[in-house]
Design a protein around this motif. Sequence first.
Motif, mmCIF file in Angstrom:
data_model
loop_
_atom_site.group_PDB
_atom_site.id
_atom_site.type_symbol
_atom_site.label_atom_id
_atom_site.label_comp_id
_atom_site.label_asym_id
_atom_site.label_seq_id
_atom_site.Cartn_x
_atom_site.Cartn_y
_atom_site.Cartn_z
ATOM 1 N N VAL A 1 0.838 -1.180 -0.072
ATOM 2 C CA VAL A 1 -0.100 0.218 0.072
ATOM 3 C C VAL A 1 0.872 1.225 -0.022
ATOM 4 N N ILE A 2 2.191 1.300 0.738
ATOM 5 C CA ILE A 2 2.832 2.318 0.765
ATOM 6 C C ILE A 2 3.549 2.540 -0.471
ATOM 7 N N ILE B 1 2.302 1.763 -3.427
ATOM 8 C CA ILE B 1 1.450 2.417 -4.342
ATOM 9 C C ILE B 1 1.248 3.849 -4.297
ATOM 10 N N PHE B 2 1.298 4.281 -3.008
ATOM 11 C CA PHE B 2 0.990 5.863 -2.713
ATOM 12 C C PHE B 2 2.350 6.377 -3.203
ATOM 13 N N TYR C 1 4.543 5.287 -5.665
ATOM 14 C CA TYR C 1 4.365 5.210 -7.220
ATOM 15 C C TYR C 1 3.263 6.500 -7.845
ATOM 16 N N VAL C 2 2.474 6.579 -7.290
ATOM 17 C CA VAL C 2 1.267 7.831 -7.668
ATOM 18 C C VAL C 2 1.950 9.035 -7.313
ATOM 19 N N PHE C 3 2.834 9.143 -6.321
ATOM 20 C CA PHE C 3 3.468 10.448 -5.922
ATOM 21 C C PHE C 3 4.636 10.740 -6.950
#
Length: 88
Positions: free
Chosen positions: A63-64, A66-67, A69-71
Amino acid sequence: MEKDKSKAYWHQNIRYLIILLGIWFITSFGFGILWVDELNQFKIGGFGLGFWFAQQGSIYSFVIIIFAYVFLMNRLDKKYTNQETNKN
């Protein structure tokens, strides 16, 4: 010139993917399977750290990631979008 920008963009994107998936591999397979006995010497809430990574830690790590990668992708998109708008 546009082709060079596109190639650089995808090269950086692939680099991010390789690094982040490598981190996920280490936290899920490495900490949860390979080094579980060494990590179980440390306790979290009464359970061994290796057991915790196998049950919960790899999910939290994913989950971390994923965030992260989005950033990173938002920052990369802005970098290449700003270059195009400054050009016009």
